[in-house]
Design a protein around this motif. Sequence first.
Motif, PDB file in Angstrom:
ATOM      1  N   ILE A  11       0.585  -1.171   0.033  1.00 28.74           N
ATOM      2  CA  ILE A  11      -0.037  -0.133  -0.167  1.00 28.74           C
ATOM      3  C   ILE A  11       0.961   1.079   0.014  1.00 28.74           C
ATOM      4  CG2 ILE A  11      -1.748   1.338   1.180  1.00 28.74           C
ATOM      5  CD1 ILE A  11      -2.671  -1.341   2.531  1.00 28.74           C
ATOM      6  N   VAL A  12       0.699   2.161  -0.837  1.00 35.30           N
ATOM      7  CA  VAL A  12       1.621   3.394  -1.002  1.00 35.30           C
ATOM      8  C   VAL A  12       0.487   4.479  -0.895  1.00 35.30           C
ATOM      9  CG1 VAL A  12       2.977   4.634  -2.438  1.00 35.30           C
ATOM     10  CG2 VAL A  12       3.089   2.078  -2.425  1.00 35.30           C
ATOM     11  N   THR A  13       0.624   5.397   0.205  1.00 31.45           N
ATOM     12  CA  THR A  13      -0.448   6.536   0.257  1.00 31.45           C
ATOM     13  C   THR A  13       0.391   7.831  -0.287  1.00 31.45           C
ATOM     14  OG1 THR A  13       0.486   7.264   2.587  1.00 31.45           O
ATOM     15  CG2 THR A  13      -1.239   5.498   2.415  1.00 31.45           C
ATOM     16  N   GLY A  14      -0.335   8.693  -0.787  1.00 30.15           N
ATOM     17  CA  GLY A  14       0.181  10.003  -1.400  1.00 30.15           C
ATOM     18  C   GLY A  14       0.687   9.341  -2.670  1.00 30.15           C
ATOM     19  N   ALA A  15      -0.292   8.483  -3.258  1.00 34.49           N
ATOM     20  CA  ALA A  15       0.419   7.953  -4.698  1.00 34.49           C
ATOM     21  C   ALA A  15      -0.418   8.550  -5.839  1.00 34.49           C
ATOM     22  CB  ALA A  15       0.056   6.535  -4.691  1.00 34.49           C
ATOM     23  N   ALA A  16      -0.882   9.699  -5.752  1.00 33.24           N
ATOM     24  CA  ALA A  16      -1.457  10.379  -7.001  1.00 33.24           C
ATOM     25  C   ALA A  16      -0.417  11.255  -7.464  1.00 33.24           C
ATOM     26  CB  ALA A  16      -2.514  11.413  -6.456  1.00 33.24           C
ATOM     27  N   ASN A  17       0.648  11.505  -6.944  1.00 33.29           N
ATOM     28  CA  ASN A  17       1.680  12.731  -7.760  1.00 33.29           C
ATOM     29  C   ASN A  17       2.964  12.580  -6.777  1.00 33.29           C
ATOM     30  OD1 ASN A  17       1.139  14.350  -5.410  1.00 33.29           O
ATOM     31  ND2 ASN A  17      -0.601  15.071  -6.329  1.00 33.29           N
ATOM     32  N   GLY A  18       3.640  13.142  -7.455  1.00 37.48           N
ATOM     33  CA  GLY A  18       5.342  13.320  -6.824  1.00 37.48           C
ATOM     34  C   GLY A  18       5.954  12.123  -6.603  1.00 37.48           C
ATOM     35  N   VAL A  19       6.356  12.344  -5.328  1.00 34.82           N
ATOM     36  CA  VAL A  19       7.206  10.921  -4.738  1.00 34.82           C
ATOM     37  C   VAL A  19       6.541   9.854  -4.507  1.00 34.82           C
ATOM     38  CG1 VAL A  19       8.496  10.491  -2.853  1.00 34.82           C
ATOM     39  CG2 VAL A  19       9.022  12.535  -3.630  1.00 34.82           C
ATOM     40  N   ALA A  37      -3.138   5.043  -3.198  1.00 34.01           N
ATOM     41  CA  ALA A  37      -4.001   5.341  -2.339  1.00 34.01           C
ATOM     42  C   ALA A  37      -3.697   6.972  -2.197  1.00 34.01           C
ATOM     43  CB  ALA A  37      -3.867   4.850  -1.005  1.00 34.01           C
ATOM     44  N   ASP A  38      -4.902   7.701  -2.322  1.00 36.28           N
ATOM     45  CA  ASP A  38      -4.732   9.059  -2.171  1.00 36.28           C
ATOM     46  C   ASP A  38      -6.278   9.827  -2.229  1.00 36.28           C
ATOM     47  OD1 ASP A  38      -2.022  11.196  -3.111  1.00 36.28           O
ATOM     48  OD2 ASP A  38      -4.133  12.097  -2.952  1.00 36.28           O
ATOM     49  N   MET A  39      -6.314  10.962  -1.730  1.00 39.12           N
ATOM     50  CA  MET A  39      -7.530  11.757  -1.704  1.00 39.12           C
ATOM     51  C   MET A  39      -8.107  11.873  -3.129  1.00 39.12           C
ATOM     52  SD  MET A  39      -6.987  14.148   1.740  1.00 39.12           S
ATOM     53  CE  MET A  39      -8.655  14.919   1.243  1.00 39.12           C
ATOM     54  N   ASP A  40      -7.078  12.264  -4.044  1.00 40.07           N
ATOM     55  CA  ASP A  40      -7.369  12.968  -5.185  1.00 40.07           C
ATOM     56  C   ASP A  40      -7.786  11.726  -6.426  1.00 40.07           C
ATOM     57  OD1 ASP A  40      -7.755  14.032  -7.881  1.00 40.07           O
ATOM     58  OD2 ASP A  40      -5.937  15.504  -7.392  1.00 40.07           O
ATOM     59  N   GLU A  41      -8.933  11.354  -6.453  1.00 41.33           N
ATOM     60  CA  GLU A  41      -9.491  10.195  -7.090  1.00 41.33           C
ATOM     61  C   GLU A  41      -9.103  10.504  -8.751  1.00 41.33           C
ATOM     62  OE1 GLU A  41     -13.256   7.184  -8.098  1.00 41.33           O
ATOM     63  OE2 GLU A  41     -13.304   9.297  -6.741  1.00 41.33           O
ATOM     64  N   ASN A  42      -9.617  11.674  -9.022  1.00 40.78           N
ATOM     65  CA  ASN A  42      -8.888  11.998 -10.638  1.00 40.78           C
ATOM     66  C   ASN A  42      -7.622  11.666 -10.929  1.00 40.78           C
ATOM     67  OD1 ASN A  42     -11.608  12.779 -10.980  1.00 40.78           O
ATOM     68  ND2 ASN A  42     -11.383  14.993 -10.484  1.00 40.78           N
ATOM     69  N   ARG A  43      -6.819  12.183  -9.960  1.00 40.73           N
ATOM     70  CA  ARG A  43      -5.206  12.172 -10.629  1.00 40.73           C
ATOM     71  C   ARG A  43      -4.963  10.469 -10.603  1.00 40.73           C
ATOM     72  NH1 ARG A  43      -1.370  16.064 -10.017  1.00 40.73           N
ATOM     73  NH2 ARG A  43      -0.219  14.417 -10.857  1.00 40.73           N
ATOM     74  N   PHE A  60      -7.177   3.508  -4.551  1.00 36.11           N
ATOM     75  CA  PHE A  60      -8.141   3.655  -3.717  1.00 36.11           C
ATOM     76  C   PHE A  60      -8.256   5.311  -3.349  1.00 36.11           C
ATOM     77  CE2 PHE A  60      -9.515   4.385   0.696  1.00 36.11           C
ATOM     78  CZ  PHE A  60     -10.566   3.579   0.791  1.00 36.11           C
ATOM     79  N   ALA A  61      -9.409   5.677  -3.504  1.00 33.97           N
ATOM     80  CA  ALA A  61      -9.678   7.067  -3.029  1.00 33.97           C
ATOM     81  C   ALA A  61     -10.184   7.496  -1.843  1.00 33.97           C
ATOM     82  CB  ALA A  61     -10.198   7.944  -4.188  1.00 33.97           C
ATOM     83  N   GLY A  62      -9.654   8.286  -1.019  1.00 34.75           N
ATOM     84  CA  GLY A  62     -10.470   8.681   0.100  1.00 34.75           C
ATOM     85  C   GLY A  62      -9.667   9.462   1.151  1.00 34.75           C
ATOM     86  N   VAL A  88       3.868   1.972   2.675  1.00 37.25           N
ATOM     87  CA  VAL A  88       4.649   3.227   2.484  1.00 37.25           C
ATOM     88  C   VAL A  88       3.844   4.393   2.715  1.00 37.25           C
ATOM     89  CG1 VAL A  88       6.052   4.670   0.881  1.00 37.25           C
ATOM     90  CG2 VAL A  88       6.147   2.178   0.974  1.00 37.25           C
ATOM     91  N   ASN A  89       3.876   5.081   4.045  1.00 43.98           N
ATOM     92  CA  ASN A  89       3.149   6.201   4.388  1.00 43.98           C
ATOM     93  C   ASN A  89       3.785   7.565   3.633  1.00 43.98           C
ATOM     94  OD1 ASN A  89       1.207   5.148   6.279  1.00 43.98           O
ATOM     95  ND2 ASN A  89       2.908   4.431   7.609  1.00 43.98           N
TER      96      ASN A  89
END
Length: 266
Positions: A11-19, A37-43, A60-62, A88-89
Motif C-alpha cells: 500500500i502506498v499513500t500519497g500515490a497520486a503525484n510526486g514522490v 492510495a490518495d484523496m485525489d481520485e481524478n489523479r 483507492f481514493a478517500g 509506504v506512508n
Amino acid sequence: MSYSIEGKTAIVTGAANGVGLSIARHFANKGANVMFADMDENRLAKECGANEDGDNMRYFAGDLRERLTLANLLSATLDAFDRVDILVNGARQMLPSDPLDIEDTSTETLLGQNLMTALRLSQIVAKRMIKQTNGDSERPAGSIINLSSIASRCTQPQLMAYSISCAALDQMTRSMAVEMAPYRVRVNGVGFGSVMSAFLKDMLKAQPDYRKEIEAHTPLGRIAGPDALTETVQFLASDASGFMTGQVLTVDGGRTLLDPVAAPAH
C-alpha cells in the motif's frame, strides 16, 4: 541479498503525484502488487486507471484522515490481493505557520495529516501483517516505511508546524520499530530534502528563484527528481534490509551537511 519485492503486496499513500506516485509505479514495475492510495481520485484514475484491470495495480481514493477510510483501504487491498506485506506512508501536507498567532491551527492540522494518519494506518496494517504469519515465529511479517523530511532537524522560517510533524513522525518510526520488533514487523523511514516533491514543484512555480537557492545549499548541486527515493524505499521494503529497523535514512544530496538556517529545506 536481492532487493526483490516481486510478488509482495504494498500500500502506498500519497500515490497520486510526486514522490508517492514514483514509488508506487516503481514497485509495480518491480513485480509487486500495489494499491495506490490518495484523496485525489481524478489523479489516481489518470495515473493508474488504465491499468485497473491489470494484475498488480489498483487504486483507492478517500480521506485517509478518517478511521473508517483507513479500514476501507485495508479491506480493498485484501479484496484485491489477499494480503499486505509493505506499507509506504507517503501522504504528507505542508503549511506555513506563525508561532505568534494563537489562532493558527497549522500544527494541529499537520500533526493530524502527517503523524496520526501514518500512525493509525500503520497500526491496522501491522495487525494484518502479524496475522498473516499464522504463528510462524521465524517468518518476517512485513515492512513499514514512513516518508519524512529533513525539516525534522532543520529549523526553517515559517515551517514550525511542518517541522514538528516530521520530527514526531521520525520518533514514531523509532518507537513503533521497538514495539513491533517482537512481531517481526520492521519500521523505518526516509527523511528527504532537495527532492522534487509535489509541494516543491508547486512552490517553484510560484517562486522560481528558490530553485537556485536550494541548489546552492545542496552539495550535489541539484534538485533530484521524485524518483530519487524509489531504490532506497525498495531496499527498506525488501528482505535485503531484514536486520534494519527504527532507522530514518537521509536522502538530501548532502543538504543537511550545510544547514544554513535561512535556506529552504524542501
